[in-house]
Design a protein around this motif. Structure first.
Motif, PDB file in Angstrom:
ATOM      1  N   UNK A   1       7.878   5.254  -3.519  1.00 60.91           N
ATOM      2  CA  UNK A   1       6.844   4.344  -3.998  1.00 60.91           C
ATOM      3  C   UNK A   1       6.016   5.015  -5.082  1.00 60.91           C
ATOM      4  N   UNK A   2       5.433   4.187  -5.926  1.00 62.76           N
ATOM      5  CA  UNK A   2       4.508   4.680  -6.944  1.00 62.76           C
ATOM      6  C   UNK A   2       3.559   3.557  -7.310  1.00 62.76           C
ATOM      7  N   UNK A   3       2.461   3.943  -7.946  1.00 64.31           N
ATOM      8  CA  UNK A   3       1.554   2.942  -8.472  1.00 64.31           C
ATOM      9  C   UNK A   3       0.229   2.816  -7.764  1.00 64.31           C
ATOM     10  N   UNK A   4       0.038   3.508  -6.666  1.00 61.87           N
ATOM     11  CA  UNK A   4      -1.241   3.427  -5.984  1.00 61.87           C
ATOM     12  C   UNK A   4      -2.336   4.132  -6.761  1.00 61.87           C
ATOM     13  N   UNK A   5      -3.560   3.955  -6.316  1.00 66.67           N
ATOM     14  CA  UNK A   5      -4.677   4.617  -6.979  1.00 66.67           C
ATOM     15  C   UNK A   5      -5.989   3.942  -6.672  1.00 66.67           C
ATOM     16  N   UNK A   6      -6.975   4.280  -7.481  1.00 72.12           N
ATOM     17  CA  UNK A   6      -8.323   3.747  -7.326  1.00 72.12           C
ATOM     18  C   UNK A   6      -8.537   2.609  -8.310  1.00 72.12           C
ATOM     19  N   UNK A   7      -9.077   1.521  -7.809  1.00 71.84           N
ATOM     20  CA  UNK A   7      -9.354   0.371  -8.658  1.00 71.84           C
ATOM     21  C   UNK A   7     -10.654  -0.273  -8.195  1.00 71.84           C
ATOM     22  N   UNK A   8     -11.379  -0.855  -9.120  1.00 73.88           N
ATOM     23  CA  UNK A   8     -12.610  -1.546  -8.767  1.00 73.88           C
ATOM     24  C   UNK A   8     -12.306  -2.920  -8.181  1.00 73.88           C
ATOM     25  N   UNK A   9     -13.215  -3.443  -7.366  1.00 71.14           N
ATOM     26  CA  UNK A   9     -13.019  -4.813  -6.862  1.00 71.14           C
ATOM     27  C   UNK A   9     -12.803  -5.781  -8.014  1.00 71.14           C
ATOM     28  N   UNK A  10     -11.837  -6.669  -7.828  1.00 70.69           N
ATOM     29  CA  UNK A  10     -11.481  -7.602  -8.883  1.00 70.69           C
ATOM     30  C   UNK A  10     -10.399  -7.100  -9.806  1.00 70.69           C
ATOM     31  N   UNK A  11     -10.068  -5.839  -9.694  1.00 71.07           N
ATOM     32  CA  UNK A  11      -9.066  -5.245 -10.553  1.00 71.07           C
ATOM     33  C   UNK A  11      -7.645  -5.492 -10.077  1.00 71.07           C
ATOM     34  N   UNK A  12      -6.701  -4.870 -10.787  1.00 69.91           N
ATOM     35  CA  UNK A  12      -5.277  -5.064 -10.505  1.00 69.91           C
ATOM     36  C   UNK A  12      -4.552  -3.729 -10.423  1.00 69.91           C
ATOM     37  N   UNK A  13      -3.502  -3.729  -9.641  1.00 69.87           N
ATOM     38  CA  UNK A  13      -2.585  -2.598  -9.562  1.00 69.87           C
ATOM     39  C   UNK A  13      -1.190  -3.147  -9.370  1.00 69.87           C
ATOM     40  N   UNK A  14      -0.208  -2.364  -9.809  1.00 69.76           N
ATOM     41  CA  UNK A  14       1.191  -2.733  -9.591  1.00 69.76           C
ATOM     42  C   UNK A  14       1.891  -1.593  -8.875  1.00 69.76           C
TER      43      UNK A  14
ATOM     44  N   UNK B   1      28.759  -2.942   8.125  1.00 64.67           N
ATOM     45  CA  UNK B   1      27.885  -2.010   8.809  1.00 64.67           C
ATOM     46  C   UNK B   1      26.665  -2.659   9.422  1.00 64.67           C
ATOM     47  N   UNK B   2      26.035  -1.902  10.308  1.00 67.88           N
ATOM     48  CA  UNK B   2      24.811  -2.391  10.937  1.00 67.88           C
ATOM     49  C   UNK B   2      23.705  -2.515   9.905  1.00 67.88           C
ATOM     50  N   UNK B   3      22.801  -3.440  10.177  1.00 64.18           N
ATOM     51  CA  UNK B   3      21.615  -3.585   9.337  1.00 64.18           C
ATOM     52  C   UNK B   3      20.617  -2.523   9.752  1.00 64.18           C
ATOM     53  N   UNK B   4      20.284  -1.631   8.842  1.00 64.88           N
ATOM     54  CA  UNK B   4      19.397  -0.514   9.137  1.00 64.88           C
ATOM     55  C   UNK B   4      18.084  -0.688   8.388  1.00 64.88           C
ATOM     56  N   UNK B   5      17.087   0.051   8.813  1.00 60.15           N
ATOM     57  CA  UNK B   5      15.757  -0.070   8.222  1.00 60.15           C
ATOM     58  C   UNK B   5      15.291   1.287   7.720  1.00 60.15           C
ATOM     59  N   UNK B   6      14.598   1.273   6.587  1.00 61.91           N
ATOM     60  CA  UNK B   6      14.055   2.509   6.038  1.00 61.91           C
ATOM     61  C   UNK B   6      12.656   2.238   5.505  1.00 61.91           C
ATOM     62  N   UNK B   7      11.792   3.262   5.597  1.00 62.60           N
ATOM     63  CA  UNK B   7      10.408   3.167   5.131  1.00 62.60           C
ATOM     64  C   UNK B   7      10.165   4.192   4.022  1.00 62.60           C
ATOM     65  N   UNK B   8       9.286   3.833   3.115  1.00 61.82           N
ATOM     66  CA  UNK B   8       8.802   4.794   2.143  1.00 61.82           C
ATOM     67  C   UNK B   8       7.702   5.642   2.743  1.00 61.82           C
ATOM     68  N   UNK B   9       7.228   6.595   1.949  1.00 68.23           N
ATOM     69  CA  UNK B   9       6.227   7.539   2.447  1.00 68.23           C
ATOM     70  C   UNK B   9       4.816   6.979   2.380  1.00 68.23           C
ATOM     71  N   UNK B  10       4.641   5.895   1.666  1.00 68.16           N
ATOM     72  CA  UNK B  10       3.330   5.274   1.553  1.00 68.16           C
ATOM     73  C   UNK B  10       2.599   5.692   0.293  1.00 68.16           C
ATOM     74  N   UNK B  11       1.816   4.773  -0.234  1.00 68.72           N
ATOM     75  CA  UNK B  11       0.976   5.069  -1.396  1.00 68.72           C
ATOM     76  C   UNK B  11      -0.411   4.457  -1.141  1.00 68.72           C
ATOM     77  N   UNK B  12      -1.441   5.241  -1.428  1.00 70.47           N
ATOM     78  CA  UNK B  12      -2.800   4.836  -1.109  1.00 70.47           C
ATOM     79  C   UNK B  12      -3.382   3.961  -2.205  1.00 70.47           C
ATOM     80  N   UNK B  13      -3.936   2.836  -1.783  1.00 69.19           N
ATOM     81  CA  UNK B  13      -4.666   1.952  -2.683  1.00 69.19           C
ATOM     82  C   UNK B  13      -6.120   1.956  -2.241  1.00 69.19           C
ATOM     83  N   UNK B  14      -6.992   2.374  -3.137  1.00 68.81           N
ATOM     84  CA  UNK B  14      -8.424   2.426  -2.859  1.00 68.81           C
ATOM     85  C   UNK B  14      -9.128   1.418  -3.740  1.00 68.81           C
TER      86      UNK B  14
END
Length: 121
Positions: free
Chosen positions: A6-19, A105-118
């Protein structure tokens, strides 16, 4: 095996945008449903949005109309465009994918490491 980055997390002000972006890599036959979850401090992880390979989409009520999930199947990447962010959107956002190693094959699941959105002024 499949890895999600994952990528794209970060600090944003209320009303702002992130991708946010999440790219799947590794050895697999297919990446099926891709989704974004989030977990705020002291709360359980919750589904934000999910998108199928055919681009059928579901959003949680809390983000409907503000967030947009999309995917590029050629790049095995899922995106989350977050607009009109609120303080209550602040969380660690996790990418999730279902995948198969072979056609039968079986349907398997994988997770990312997470990205912080503040979201804070």
């Amino acid at each position: 095996q499949v890895q999600l980055v994952e990528s794209g997390g970060g600090l944003v002000q209320p009303g702002g945008s992130l991708r946010l972006s999440c790219a799947a890599s590794g050895t697999f036959f297919s990446i099926d449903n891709m989704a974004w979850y989030r977990q705020a401090p002291g709360k359980e992880r919750e589904l934000v949005a999910v998108i199928t390979t055919g681009s059928i989409i579901h959003y949680s009520d809390s983000v409907k109309g503000r967030f947009t999930i999309s995917r590029d199947n050629a790049k095995n990447t899922v995106y989350l465009q977050m607009n009109s962010l609120k303080p209550e959107d602040m969380a660690v956002y996790y990418c999730n994918a279902n995948w198969r190693g072979t056609i039968y094959g079986r349907n398997l699941e994988v997770w990312g490491q997470g990205t912080l959105v503040t979201v804070s002024s």
